[in-house]
Write an enzyme that holds these catalytic residues in place. Structure first.
Site, PDB file in Angstrom:
ATOM      1  N   ASP A  79      71.584  38.987  32.808  1.00 39.16           N
ATOM      2  CA  ASP A  79      71.739  38.410  31.270  1.00 39.16           C
ATOM      3  C   ASP A  79      72.935  37.808  31.076  1.00 39.16           C
ATOM      4  OD1 ASP A  79      69.426  38.867  29.514  1.00 39.16           O
ATOM      5  OD2 ASP A  79      70.036  40.911  29.339  1.00 39.16           O
ATOM      6  N   GLN A 123      66.828  45.478  27.383  1.00 37.86           N
ATOM      7  CA  GLN A 123      66.300  44.900  26.241  1.00 37.86           C
ATOM      8  C   GLN A 123      67.057  45.061  25.009  1.00 37.86           C
ATOM      9  OE1 GLN A 123      63.844  42.289  26.147  1.00 37.86           O
ATOM     10  NE2 GLN A 123      64.249  41.669  24.211  1.00 37.86           N
ATOM     11  N   LYS A 130      58.139  38.846  29.829  1.00 41.72           N
ATOM     12  CA  LYS A 130      59.284  38.834  31.006  1.00 41.72           C
ATOM     13  C   LYS A 130      58.622  39.358  32.081  1.00 41.72           C
ATOM     14  CE  LYS A 130      63.201  39.022  28.131  1.00 41.72           C
ATOM     15  NZ  LYS A 130      64.157  39.653  27.050  1.00 41.72           N
TER      16      LYS A 130
END
Ligand code: NAP
Length: 311
Positions: free
Chosen positions: A125, A99, A55
């Site tokens: 997200d 994460q 990422k």
């Protein structure tokens, strides 16, 4: 036997990233800074380390400014929430990504509590209840990255969603449920299956579009698939067991060679033999994974543009 058309997630992801380029440059010129993404990693889970590295690199390649905040596996939930709060207040961060998974010691409700405190406008997200509610009402600006990527994959590969029968196997908050909603908003007739579904292969075999998001290697076999269906394999399980790899992949195949080199490979939820029945199939790796990252970048740019617009 015919081999299914490959739903090439890597190629679609590259196209999405290329399209972001001019908008990232325009934002950077106007704002005097690139779109900013704050990633938080708690602990040292090896798979998470790999995902986070990917990422960070993809964000940098796309002209975004991505920063990693690390916390030790022993960190408390309160410490994590305070890092999230700092990112919420930061002018330079448009997106926040914590994460997963969080260390088990943080408690069963830790993930929910973290998503509840992320500023919904920075929630790249798409897990905050406000963004989930917007998704339900089909007015999401920040929707979950993996299912959004699947929609891009289907759309750009010419798979018709309107009127199609879609079956999603898996009902998690991060993949299965948002996937079903996104397909519904594209006018598919959607069924969601899970571990209590009775006669799952028969239900799945009704699907024109079958999405597997379970986390069980090669669980979806030919009997689950209507001939000609489009099958999207979201599952990723690290397999270290030689017998399983030998059962699934023939000697001399690329996957077997990769296993011999590394001692493990990532295997999807869809059995390789499904390629003989399906009309189209996304591979693992190189299917949904790259799309998840591309949609993260897209969501970060969207969040940045929306924050600039309200100033
Ligand atoms: P999850 O939270 O563990 O959910 C798994 C779902 O599968 C649950 O709804 C579960 O049903 C269902 N399930 C489990 N066993 C089943 C069975 N035997 N029959 C029918 N349904 C069954 O997992 P997730 O976070 O949604 O992730 C799913 C998979 O996608 C994992 O392999 C994950 O690594 C992968 N993933 C990949 C990406 C990517 O970028 N490629 C991103 C996210 C996730 P119940 O609800 O009844 O327990």
């Amino acid at each position: 036997m015919t081999a299914a058309r490959v739903l090439d997630g890597a190629a679609v992801a590259a196209a999405i990233r290329a399209e972001l380029g001019p908008d990232v440059a325009a934002f950077t010129a106007r704002a005097g800074r690139p779109p900013g993404l704050g990633i938080v990693l708690v602990g040292e889970d090896p798979a998470s380390e790999i995902y986070v590295r990917g990422k960070l690199k993809s964000a940098a390649d796309a002209g975004l400014r991505a920063e990693l905040t690390r916390l030790p596996a022993t960190a408390s939930l309160e410490e994590l929430l305070s890092v999230v709060d700092e990112l919420n207040q930061s002018e330079a961060h448009d997106g926040i990504l914590v994460q997963l998974p969080l260390p088990a010691a943080m408690g069963a409700e830790a993930e929910r509590r973290v998503f509840d405190v992320i500023d919904p406008e920075k929630d790249v997200d798409g897990f905050h209840p406000v963004n989930v509610g917007r998704l339900v009402q089909n007015r999401a600006t920040l929707a979950a990255c993996t299912p959004s990527g699947v929609i891009e994959l289907l759309e750009r590969s010419g798979v018709a969603m309107s009127g199609a029968r879609a079956v999603v196997i898996g009902r998690s908050d991060i993949v299965g449920k948002p996937m079903a909603l996104l397909l519904l908003h594209r006018h598919a007739t959607v069924t969601i299956c899970h571990s209590r579904t009775v006669d799952l292969p028969r239900v799945a075999a009704d699907a024109d579009i079958l999405v597997a998001a379970i986390g069980r290697p090669a669980f979806v076999t030919e009997s689950f698939v209507k001939p000609g269906a489009a099958v999207v394999d979201v599952g990723t399980t690290q397999v270290t067991d030689r017998a399983t790899v030998e059962r699934l992949f023939p000697a001399g195949s690329k996957r077997r060679e990769a296993f011999e080199r590394r001692g493990s490979i990532v295997v999807g939820d869809v059995h390789p033999d499904v390629a003989d029945v399906a009309g189209a199939l996304s591979p693992v790796p190189g299917g949904v994974g790259p799309l998840t990252i591309a949609m993260l970048l897209k969501n970060t740019l969207r969040a940045a543009q929306a924050r600039m617009a309200v100033r």
